[in-house]
Design a protein around this motif. Structure first.
Motif, PDB file in Angstrom:
ATOM      1  N   UNK A   1      -7.761 141.436 -46.436  1.00 31.37           N
ATOM      2  CA  UNK A   1      -8.770 140.579 -47.075  1.00 31.37           C
ATOM      3  C   UNK A   1     -10.103 140.673 -46.348  1.00 31.37           C
ATOM      4  N   UNK A   2     -11.134 141.107 -47.057  1.00 31.56           N
ATOM      5  CA  UNK A   2     -12.497 141.034 -46.511  1.00 31.56           C
ATOM      6  C   UNK A   2     -13.090 139.711 -46.950  1.00 31.56           C
ATOM      7  N   UNK A   3     -13.643 138.991 -46.017  1.00 35.32           N
ATOM      8  CA  UNK A   3     -14.274 137.720 -46.310  1.00 35.32           C
ATOM      9  C   UNK A   3     -15.349 137.458 -45.269  1.00 35.32           C
ATOM     10  N   UNK A   4     -16.088 136.365 -45.468  1.00 38.14           N
ATOM     11  CA  UNK A   4     -17.194 136.034 -44.583  1.00 38.14           C
ATOM     12  C   UNK A   4     -16.826 136.190 -43.111  1.00 38.14           C
ATOM     13  N   UNK A   5     -17.758 136.723 -42.340  1.00 34.26           N
ATOM     14  CA  UNK A   5     -17.567 136.915 -40.911  1.00 34.26           C
ATOM     15  C   UNK A   5     -17.065 135.612 -40.285  1.00 34.26           C
ATOM     16  N   UNK A   6     -16.030 135.732 -39.476  1.00 31.64           N
ATOM     17  CA  UNK A   6     -15.429 134.533 -38.883  1.00 31.64           C
ATOM     18  C   UNK A   6     -14.091 134.187 -39.504  1.00 31.64           C
ATOM     19  N   UNK A   7     -13.749 134.858 -40.615  1.00 32.35           N
ATOM     20  CA  UNK A   7     -12.461 134.585 -41.267  1.00 32.35           C
ATOM     21  C   UNK A   7     -11.302 135.133 -40.451  1.00 32.35           C
ATOM     22  N   UNK A   8     -11.463 136.350 -39.947  1.00 32.47           N
ATOM     23  CA  UNK A   8     -10.372 136.967 -39.171  1.00 32.47           C
ATOM     24  C   UNK A   8      -9.957 136.091 -37.974  1.00 32.47           C
ATOM     25  N   UNK A   9     -10.896 135.630 -37.123  1.00 30.82           N
ATOM     26  CA  UNK A   9     -10.449 134.776 -36.031  1.00 30.82           C
ATOM     27  C   UNK A   9      -9.745 133.506 -36.502  1.00 30.82           C
ATOM     28  N   UNK A  10     -10.171 132.967 -37.654  1.00 29.11           N
ATOM     29  CA  UNK A  10      -9.466 131.790 -38.184  1.00 29.11           C
ATOM     30  C   UNK A  10      -8.012 132.127 -38.495  1.00 29.11           C
TER      31      UNK A  10
ATOM     32  N   UNK B   1      -7.657 147.466 -45.768  1.00 26.51           N
ATOM     33  CA  UNK B   1      -8.936 146.800 -45.507  1.00 26.51           C
ATOM     34  C   UNK B   1      -9.880 147.604 -44.635  1.00 26.51           C
ATOM     35  N   UNK B   2      -9.318 148.604 -43.912  1.00 27.11           N
ATOM     36  CA  UNK B   2     -10.189 149.444 -43.065  1.00 27.11           C
ATOM     37  C   UNK B   2     -11.210 150.208 -43.894  1.00 27.11           C
ATOM     38  N   UNK B   3     -10.909 150.351 -45.195  1.00 29.66           N
ATOM     39  CA  UNK B   3     -11.782 151.138 -46.080  1.00 29.66           C
ATOM     40  C   UNK B   3     -12.822 150.278 -46.798  1.00 29.66           C
ATOM     41  N   UNK B   4     -12.810 148.978 -46.590  1.00 30.19           N
ATOM     42  CA  UNK B   4     -13.744 148.083 -47.284  1.00 30.19           C
ATOM     43  C   UNK B   4     -15.124 148.180 -46.626  1.00 30.19           C
ATOM     44  N   UNK B   5     -16.174 148.483 -47.395  1.00 27.37           N
ATOM     45  CA  UNK B   5     -17.529 148.556 -46.812  1.00 27.37           C
ATOM     46  C   UNK B   5     -17.978 147.159 -46.384  1.00 27.37           C
ATOM     47  N   UNK B   6     -18.446 147.054 -45.142  1.00 25.56           N
ATOM     48  CA  UNK B   6     -18.887 145.759 -44.613  1.00 25.56           C
ATOM     49  C   UNK B   6     -20.412 145.740 -44.549  1.00 25.56           C
ATOM     50  N   UNK B   7     -20.992 144.783 -45.240  1.00 26.73           N
ATOM     51  CA  UNK B   7     -22.451 144.638 -45.279  1.00 26.73           C
ATOM     52  C   UNK B   7     -22.993 144.281 -43.900  1.00 26.73           C
ATOM     53  N   UNK B   8     -23.995 145.030 -43.454  1.00 25.11           N
ATOM     54  CA  UNK B   8     -24.703 144.724 -42.199  1.00 25.11           C
ATOM     55  C   UNK B   8     -26.046 144.119 -42.611  1.00 25.11           C
ATOM     56  N   UNK B   9     -26.261 142.840 -42.308  1.00 30.54           N
ATOM     57  CA  UNK B   9     -27.494 142.190 -42.735  1.00 30.54           C
ATOM     58  C   UNK B   9     -28.556 142.203 -41.651  1.00 30.54           C
ATOM     59  N   UNK B  10     -29.761 141.768 -41.985  1.00 26.97           N
ATOM     60  CA  UNK B  10     -30.922 141.882 -41.110  1.00 26.97           C
ATOM     61  C   UNK B  10     -30.818 141.057 -39.839  1.00 26.97           C
ATOM     62  N   UNK B  11     -31.558 141.517 -38.828  1.00 31.22           N
ATOM     63  CA  UNK B  11     -31.534 140.873 -37.509  1.00 31.22           C
ATOM     64  C   UNK B  11     -32.041 139.434 -37.568  1.00 31.22           C
ATOM     65  N   UNK B  12     -33.073 139.207 -38.372  1.00 37.94           N
ATOM     66  CA  UNK B  12     -33.746 137.904 -38.284  1.00 37.94           C
ATOM     67  C   UNK B  12     -32.839 136.753 -38.691  1.00 37.94           C
ATOM     68  N   UNK B  13     -31.799 137.026 -39.467  1.00 38.26           N
ATOM     69  CA  UNK B  13     -30.857 135.949 -39.798  1.00 38.26           C
ATOM     70  C   UNK B  13     -30.137 135.470 -38.547  1.00 38.26           C
ATOM     71  N   UNK B  14     -30.057 136.369 -37.544  1.00 32.26           N
ATOM     72  CA  UNK B  14     -29.415 135.998 -36.278  1.00 32.26           C
ATOM     73  C   UNK B  14     -30.446 135.461 -35.290  1.00 32.26           C
ATOM     74  N   UNK B  15     -31.683 135.983 -35.370  1.00 28.80           N
ATOM     75  CA  UNK B  15     -32.664 135.641 -34.324  1.00 28.80           C
ATOM     76  C   UNK B  15     -33.258 134.260 -34.503  1.00 28.80           C
ATOM     77  N   UNK B  16     -33.245 133.780 -35.738  1.00 31.09           N
ATOM     78  CA  UNK B  16     -33.922 132.501 -35.984  1.00 31.09           C
ATOM     79  C   UNK B  16     -32.907 131.419 -36.345  1.00 31.09           C
ATOM     80  N   UNK B  17     -33.220 130.212 -35.919  1.00 33.91           N
ATOM     81  CA  UNK B  17     -32.402 129.104 -36.407  1.00 33.91           C
ATOM     82  C   UNK B  17     -32.707 128.980 -37.894  1.00 33.91           C
ATOM     83  N   UNK B  18     -32.059 128.081 -38.565  1.00 34.83           N
ATOM     84  CA  UNK B  18     -32.192 127.985 -40.024  1.00 34.83           C
ATOM     85  C   UNK B  18     -33.656 127.975 -40.441  1.00 34.83           C
ATOM     86  N   UNK B  19     -33.963 128.814 -41.371  1.00 32.51           N
ATOM     87  CA  UNK B  19     -35.286 128.719 -41.936  1.00 32.51           C
ATOM     88  C   UNK B  19     -36.183 129.841 -41.499  1.00 32.51           C
ATOM     89  N   UNK B  20     -37.440 129.716 -41.829  1.00 35.53           N
ATOM     90  CA  UNK B  20     -38.495 130.626 -41.377  1.00 35.53           C
ATOM     91  C   UNK B  20     -38.148 132.083 -41.671  1.00 35.53           C
TER      92      UNK B  20
END
Ligand SMILES: CSC[C@H]1O[C@H](OP(=O)(O)O)[C@H](O)[C@@H]1O
Length: 363
Positions: free
Chosen positions: A252-261, A288-307
């Motif tokens: 199952x591919x799902x939102x990052x953080x699902x596997x540790x759950x 699941x090793x063949x499922x393409x995983x989206x790599x999103x932009x840095x700024x979603x990680x660099x900034x707190x919510x917003x901006x």
């Protein structure tokens, strides 16, 4: 927004107006409930990329409607008309790579174009609109059915933990993993829900908390890192999540953080349920090793919510530029860590390649 609010509305073309796709702008929630109307392909493509509309089923529905926004030259030949729609389908397919519902929906629309004969090309626009509306309506039925099937797994639960947002905002309405929660609530069995924040875009804190609160379901937001302690303290009766793509063996591919759950749930003997319609399965992929995983932009990680990220408001720089960041949008949970997968057809207990095959064969 209640569980059956309209995440996506379609304004069909008329003699006086072009078609448009009308979306709740999920980047503005929960502070503002505003809608974004997309009347061109680039606007709709951008809405999917920026998670204005998000969630595997909702992305598929929006993209299906998006095909009807293709610019068609009034003097085009039948072949040129078909080509314009093919180009629109190929363009929308570049918006996000993981949710297979996007490609499933676009393939349905491609089939309508394929079947359009030259002498009936004048009806193609209407047939495409009808197919997109059918995809939307079918999703409503599938969500209700997943709610019913999934609820049977939760009848002995008092508290569940969920990740990301899998409710009406991620689908036509009602949702996938939230559907059983809404279904039981309607029957008088109201569960307590832990919604983890789901960094970096906080779909849990911003969207699931907002959606459940609107529906009158008691929801407590926790950080992603709190889930293990809650399970250790015996406060979680089940974990229930959605999916963006499920391989033929049940990975199952799902939102990052699902596997540790799933690992925490297995360690603490907490059932781990995945809820997804059958159009989230990609039976072409063996694992699941063949499922393409989206790599999103840095700024979603660099900034707190917003901006600077794609979430509005005036966020602050949280990660110095000198530090590198990574931002995979999904991870893969192996089938052996999944207690059951719920679809609109029923429940796949202890999923594996044979049980997935049998589930589809029985349909
Ligand atoms: C009902 S599918 C919801 C699914 O989609 C979410 O991803 P995103 O918010 O990036 O579109 C997440 O993986 C959810 O489980």
């Amino acid at each position: 927004m209640s569980a059956d609010a309209e995440t996506i509305r379609y304004h069909a073309a008329t003699e006086n107006s072009a078609a448009a796709v009308d979306l709740i702008d999920q980047t503005r929630l929960p502070a503002e409930t505003v809608r974004l109307v997309c009347s061109t392909l680039p606007e709709l493509h951008d809405a999917i990329v920026r998670l204005v509309v998000r969630g595997a089923p909702a992305i598929g529905i929006a993209a299906a409607y998006g095909v009807t926004l293709a610019p068609i030259d009034a003097n085009a030949s039948p072949a040129e008309v078909r080509q314009s729609y093919y180009e629109a389908i190929d363009y929308l397919a570049t918006s996000r790579p993981t949710a297979v519902n996007l490609f499933w929906a676009l393939d349905r629309m491609r089939g309508i174009v394929d079947a359009a004969t030259d002498d009936a090309i004048g009806n193609l626009a209407q047939r495409l609109a009808d197919e997109a509306i059918a995809i939307h309506e079918e999703d409503r039925e599938m969500c209700r059915s997943m709610g019913r099937h999934g609820s049977a797994l939760l009848t002995k639960c008092q508290t569940v933990l969920t990740h990301c947002n899998t409710g009406g905002l991620a689908t036509s309405m009602y949702g996938t993993a939230l559907a059983p929660i809404y279904f039981l609530h309607e029957k008088g069995h109201t569960l307590n829900v832990y919604a983890d924040e789901t960094r970096p875009l906080m779909q849990g804190a911003r969207l699931t908390a907002w959606e459940l609160a609107q529906a009158g379901v008691p929801v407590t937001v926790c950080t992603d890192s709190m889930a293990g302690g809650l399970m250790r303290d015996g406060k979680v009766d089940a974990v229930i999540v959605g999916s963006d793509r499920i391989a033929a063996n049940g990975d199952v591919a799902n939102k990052i953080g699902t596997y540790p759950l799933s690992v925490l749930a297995r360690y603490h003997n907490v059932p781990f349920y995945v809820v997804a319609p059958t159009n989230t399965f990609d039976l072409e992929l063996a694992s699941g090793d063949l499922i393409p995983i989206e790599q999103r932009g840095e700024d979603e990680m660099r900034y707190t919510l917003g901006a600077e990220s794609n979430i509005h408001a005036n966020g602050r720089m949280a990660v110095p530029r000198e530090a590198a960041v990574i931002n995979p949008a999904f991870d893969v949970t192996p089938a052996e860590l999944v207690t059951a997968i719920v679809t609109e057809l029923g429940v796949i207990e202890s999923p594996n390649v044979e049980r997935v095959r049998q589930h589809f064969a029985a349909s």
